[in-house]
Design a protein around this motif. Sequence first.
Motif, short mmCIF file in Angstrom:
data_model
loop_
_atom_site.label_atom_id
_atom_site.label_comp_id
_atom_site.label_asym_id
_atom_site.label_seq_id
_atom_site.Cartn_x
_atom_site.Cartn_y
_atom_site.Cartn_z
N ASP A 1 99.76 18.40 85.98
CA ASP A 1 99.73 19.37 87.08
C ASP A 1 99.36 20.78 86.64
N GLU A 2 99.81 21.18 85.44
CA GLU A 2 99.67 22.58 85.04
C GLU A 2 98.51 22.83 84.09
N VAL A 3 98.00 21.78 83.43
CA VAL A 3 96.91 21.95 82.46
C VAL A 3 95.67 21.17 82.90
N TRP A 4 95.82 19.86 83.07
CA TRP A 4 94.65 19.03 83.33
C TRP A 4 94.07 19.23 84.72
N MET A 5 94.91 19.24 85.76
CA MET A 5 94.36 19.39 87.11
C MET A 5 93.66 20.74 87.31
N PRO A 6 94.26 21.86 86.87
CA PRO A 6 93.52 23.12 87.00
C PRO A 6 92.19 23.10 86.24
N LYS A 7 92.17 22.48 85.07
CA LYS A 7 90.92 22.41 84.31
C LYS A 7 89.90 21.52 85.01
N LEU A 8 90.35 20.41 85.58
CA LEU A 8 89.45 19.54 86.33
C LEU A 8 88.86 20.26 87.54
N LYS A 9 89.70 21.00 88.25
CA LYS A 9 89.21 21.72 89.42
C LYS A 9 88.22 22.81 89.03
N LEU B 1 96.84 4.15 92.02
CA LEU B 1 95.40 4.44 92.00
C LEU B 1 94.73 3.86 93.24
N ALA B 2 95.09 2.61 93.55
CA ALA B 2 94.45 1.91 94.66
C ALA B 2 94.92 2.38 96.03
N CYS B 3 96.17 2.81 96.14
CA CYS B 3 96.76 3.11 97.43
C CYS B 3 96.79 4.59 97.80
N THR B 4 96.25 5.43 96.93
CA THR B 4 96.20 6.86 97.21
C THR B 4 94.79 7.23 97.65
N ASP B 5 94.68 7.87 98.79
CA ASP B 5 93.37 8.30 99.29
C ASP B 5 92.92 9.59 98.59
N LYS C 1 89.65 12.62 94.04
CA LYS C 1 88.53 12.34 94.93
C LYS C 1 88.55 13.25 96.15
N SER C 2 89.75 13.59 96.64
CA SER C 2 89.86 14.47 97.81
C SER C 2 90.03 15.93 97.42
N GLU C 3 90.59 16.20 96.24
CA GLU C 3 90.86 17.59 95.84
C GLU C 3 89.66 18.25 95.18
N ILE C 4 88.74 17.47 94.64
CA ILE C 4 87.55 18.01 93.98
C ILE C 4 86.33 17.50 94.74
N PRO C 5 85.71 18.32 95.57
CA PRO C 5 84.63 17.84 96.44
C PRO C 5 83.50 17.13 95.70
N GLU C 6 83.20 17.58 94.49
CA GLU C 6 82.10 16.99 93.73
C GLU C 6 82.43 15.62 93.14
N CYS C 7 83.72 15.29 93.05
CA CYS C 7 84.14 14.05 92.38
C CYS C 7 83.86 12.84 93.26
N ARG C 8 83.08 11.92 92.73
CA ARG C 8 82.70 10.73 93.49
C ARG C 8 83.64 9.55 93.26
N GLY C 9 84.51 9.64 92.24
CA GLY C 9 85.46 8.57 92.03
C GLY C 9 86.01 8.54 90.62
N VAL C 10 86.83 7.52 90.35
CA VAL C 10 87.56 7.37 89.09
C VAL C 10 87.33 5.97 88.54
N VAL C 11 87.01 5.89 87.25
CA VAL C 11 86.89 4.60 86.56
C VAL C 11 87.87 4.62 85.40
N ALA C 12 88.91 3.78 85.46
CA ALA C 12 89.93 3.70 84.41
C ALA C 12 89.74 2.42 83.60
N VAL C 13 89.89 2.55 82.29
CA VAL C 13 89.67 1.43 81.37
C VAL C 13 90.90 1.28 80.48
#
Length: 310
Positions: free
Chosen positions: A223-231, A306-310, A273-285
């Motif tokens: 919440d405090e490091v990764w999400m702000p950097k992603l945004k 992952l599957a149940c969150t819009d 996907k909803s918080e970052i307009p440019e993000c088209r999706g997530v691929v987890a491995v």
Amino acid sequence: MADTAFYTHGLFFKHKMGSNNPECPKRLEKIEELMLAAGTSQFVDQKTPPMVAVTDMLAAHDADYISYLSHNSPKEGLNTISVDTAMNPYTWEAAQYAAGAACAGVDDVLSGQYKKVFCAVRPPGHHAHRDHSGGFCFLNNVAIGTLHAIGVYGLKRVAVVDFDVHHGDGTSNILGGRDDVLILDGFQEALFPYAHIHHAPPNAIYTPFPEGTEGIALRRTMDEVWMPKLKEYRPELIMVSAGFDAHREEDQAQLLMVERDYAFLGRRLASCKSEIPECRGVVAVLEGGYNTSSLARSCAAFIHQLACTD
């Protein structure tokens, strides 16, 4: 149709590195059993991946290294590739399907067919360097998928989030220094592969956690490091190295994460996907996780959110 795809392949169950190796087929068996029992399977579309294209492998790995793996695939028994990594007759094919799953997941998201993808693969990938194996890894699945997104689709910004308890040294080796990739990597400090003795490349943020760290620290980091950097970075795609070996029941590490922490990560990553307009999706491995009980519970919790969150 669900908006989340789930990839796996029969060959992933045939790759073995010895009877006592913790990176074993039972890992995937337990994940699939618990997903079925918990009802998580109803929220995903099951898919079988193709084999990775040679051009995609060569984008991430040296040609000599790919040739080495191909020529050292045994017809029977085990062939030791490094101190902790070995091939049986099915390993090389399984590795190519694992990397193929990451690329197929990218195709699914960037074509708009799915918003989210989880690849339940073996062998894992984030310790595989451009020119050598290690840490149970042969091909770097996430790096290959990332470069597939950049090379085939022309993406300008891809984020890689790695929450395996071990630092993704191979991923940094392959993707470090690129302006079109952001690496966010949280791991236990002073643990294999000893990332604390190396400097992070300029496009990476390393978050080492001391022994005994509980899940609140991981959630705060998200919440405090990764999400702000992603945004700030505004990735067009998020690739995830999803390792579940920071769980408190694991005996190969000393962090204290539990299922709700991985559920939180699944929910927050899906929300990008909803918080970052440019993000088209997530691929987890899938990466690590060797206590098969805690792995299955944690992985199923992550996939469900992952599957149940819009």
